[in-house]
Scaffold this motif. Structure first.
Motif, mmCIF file in Angstrom:
data_model
loop_
_atom_site.group_PDB
_atom_site.id
_atom_site.type_symbol
_atom_site.label_atom_id
_atom_site.label_comp_id
_atom_site.label_asym_id
_atom_site.label_seq_id
_atom_site.Cartn_x
_atom_site.Cartn_y
_atom_site.Cartn_z
ATOM 1 N N GLU A 61 -11.016 -20.996 117.565
ATOM 2 C CA GLU A 61 -12.017 -21.939 118.057
ATOM 3 C C GLU A 61 -12.743 -21.227 119.178
ATOM 4 O O GLU A 61 -12.124 -20.806 120.155
ATOM 5 N N VAL A 62 -14.058 -21.073 119.015
ATOM 6 C CA VAL A 62 -14.844 -20.324 119.992
ATOM 7 C C VAL A 62 -15.855 -21.241 120.665
ATOM 8 O O VAL A 62 -16.316 -22.217 120.083
ATOM 9 N N GLN A 63 -16.166 -20.923 121.903
ATOM 10 C CA GLN A 63 -17.143 -21.678 122.684
ATOM 11 C C GLN A 63 -18.532 -21.142 122.405
ATOM 12 O O GLN A 63 -18.766 -19.936 122.458
ATOM 13 N N ARG A 64 -19.452 -22.027 122.132
ATOM 14 C CA ARG A 64 -20.845 -21.666 121.938
ATOM 15 C C ARG A 64 -21.586 -21.814 123.270
ATOM 16 O O ARG A 64 -21.023 -22.296 124.252
ATOM 17 N N LYS A 65 -22.848 -21.477 123.294
ATOM 18 C CA LYS A 65 -23.627 -21.466 124.536
ATOM 19 C C LYS A 65 -23.710 -22.820 125.223
ATOM 20 O O LYS A 65 -23.615 -22.923 126.422
ATOM 21 N N ARG A 66 -23.884 -23.862 124.484
ATOM 22 C CA ARG A 66 -24.078 -25.179 125.099
ATOM 23 C C ARG A 66 -22.800 -25.994 125.170
ATOM 24 O O ARG A 66 -22.829 -27.218 125.239
ATOM 25 N N GLY A 67 -21.669 -25.330 125.122
ATOM 26 C CA GLY A 67 -20.393 -26.022 125.296
ATOM 27 C C GLY A 67 -19.763 -26.553 124.023
ATOM 28 O O GLY A 67 -18.671 -27.087 124.056
ATOM 29 N N SER A 68 -20.440 -26.420 122.895
ATOM 30 C CA SER A 68 -19.847 -26.903 121.647
ATOM 31 C C SER A 68 -18.799 -25.903 121.154
ATOM 32 O O SER A 68 -18.828 -24.722 121.491
ATOM 33 N N ILE A 69 -17.870 -26.387 120.363
ATOM 34 C CA ILE A 69 -16.795 -25.551 119.842
ATOM 35 C C ILE A 69 -17.025 -25.332 118.350
ATOM 36 O O ILE A 69 -17.351 -26.254 117.614
ATOM 37 N N GLU A 70 -16.859 -24.093 117.937
ATOM 38 C CA GLU A 70 -17.057 -23.715 116.546
ATOM 39 C C GLU A 70 -15.809 -22.996 116.052
ATOM 40 O O GLU A 70 -15.183 -22.255 116.796
ATOM 41 N N ARG A 71 -15.437 -23.233 114.800
ATOM 42 C CA ARG A 71 -14.287 -22.547 114.220
ATOM 43 C C ARG A 71 -14.764 -21.316 113.464
ATOM 44 O O ARG A 71 -15.691 -21.385 112.676
ATOM 45 N N LYS A 72 -14.124 -20.198 113.718
ATOM 46 C CA LYS A 72 -14.437 -18.933 113.049
ATOM 47 C C LYS A 72 -13.157 -18.395 112.430
ATOM 48 O O LYS A 72 -12.080 -18.501 113.028
ATOM 49 N N SER A 73 -13.269 -17.842 111.252
ATOM 50 C CA SER A 73 -12.102 -17.222 110.630
ATOM 51 C C SER A 73 -12.398 -15.758 110.356
ATOM 52 O O SER A 73 -13.520 -15.386 110.010
ATOM 53 N N TYR A 74 -11.381 -14.936 110.558
ATOM 54 C CA TYR A 74 -11.488 -13.502 110.335
ATOM 55 C C TYR A 74 -10.257 -13.040 109.578
ATOM 56 O O TYR A 74 -9.179 -13.622 109.710
ATOM 57 N N GLN A 75 -10.409 -11.979 108.822
ATOM 58 C CA GLN A 75 -9.277 -11.391 108.117
ATOM 59 C C GLN A 75 -8.621 -10.347 109.015
ATOM 60 O O GLN A 75 -9.269 -9.740 109.860
ATOM 61 N N TYR A 76 -7.325 -10.111 108.784
ATOM 62 C CA TYR A 76 -6.612 -9.090 109.554
ATOM 63 C C TYR A 76 -7.200 -7.706 109.284
ATOM 64 O O TYR A 76 -7.221 -6.847 110.152
ATOM 65 N N VAL A 77 -7.723 -7.508 108.091
ATOM 66 C CA VAL A 77 -8.344 -6.235 107.735
ATOM 67 C C VAL A 77 -9.559 -5.965 108.607
ATOM 68 O O VAL A 77 -9.881 -4.812 108.892
ATOM 69 N N ASP A 78 -10.241 -7.024 109.059
ATOM 70 C CA ASP A 78 -11.398 -6.855 109.940
ATOM 71 C C ASP A 78 -11.009 -6.143 111.232
ATOM 72 O O ASP A 78 -11.793 -5.375 111.785
ATOM 73 N N ILE A 79 -9.816 -6.387 111.700
ATOM 74 C CA ILE A 79 -9.329 -5.715 112.912
ATOM 75 C C ILE A 79 -9.016 -4.262 112.609
ATOM 76 O O ILE A 79 -9.352 -3.366 113.373
ATOM 77 N N LEU A 80 -8.393 -4.042 111.455
ATOM 78 C CA LEU A 80 -8.023 -2.685 111.052
ATOM 79 C C LEU A 80 -9.253 -1.804 110.852
ATOM 80 O O LEU A 80 -9.236 -0.623 111.177
ATOM 81 N N THR A 81 -10.350 -2.384 110.365
ATOM 82 C CA THR A 81 -11.579 -1.625 110.104
ATOM 83 C C THR A 81 -12.557 -1.660 111.281
ATOM 84 O O THR A 81 -13.672 -1.173 111.150
#
Length: 105
Positions: free
Chosen positions: A64-84
């Motif tokens: 859950e990430v904070q956007r500019k105006r205080g709203s919360i957005e859910r983001k999903s990432y794969q573990y491979v994204d970290i590896l690459t």
């Protein structure tokens, strides 16, 4: 000769699997921790967020990430994204990445 190439390929595969398991375990332990995210979106676009790891699934993790105006957005990432290095995670307090690259298990 073929046996050596096959053994080398199996070793590389095992290293990647161990690395992915280590990433998953680390992020599972970081649930609820504040992290900074730097994601490469392609075409020279970089997105930076601050958020919290809320879920860790077998192939991906959710934040859950904070956007500019205080709203919360859910983001999903794969573990491979970290590896690459498509996604770089850092603790909120520190400026050093959570995972070293090239990844060391």
């Amino acid at each position: 000769m073929d046996v050596e190439v096959q053994a080398e390929a199996q070793t590389e595969t095992q290293i990647r699997l161990n690395s992915l398991l280590t990433i998953k375990e680390t992020l599972t332990a970081c649930k609820g921790c504040g992290l900074k995210v730097r994601a490469n979106l392609g075409r020279s676009k970089i997105a930076e967020y601050e958020g919290v790891v809320t879920e860790a699934h077998p192939q991906l993790f959710v934040m859950e990430v904070q956007r500019k105006r205080g709203s919360i957005e859910r983001k999903s990432y794969q573990y491979v994204d970290i590896l690459t290095e498509t996604v770089i995670l850092m603790h909120e307090d520190e400026q050093t990445p959570l995972f070293s690259v090239p990844f060391e298990s």
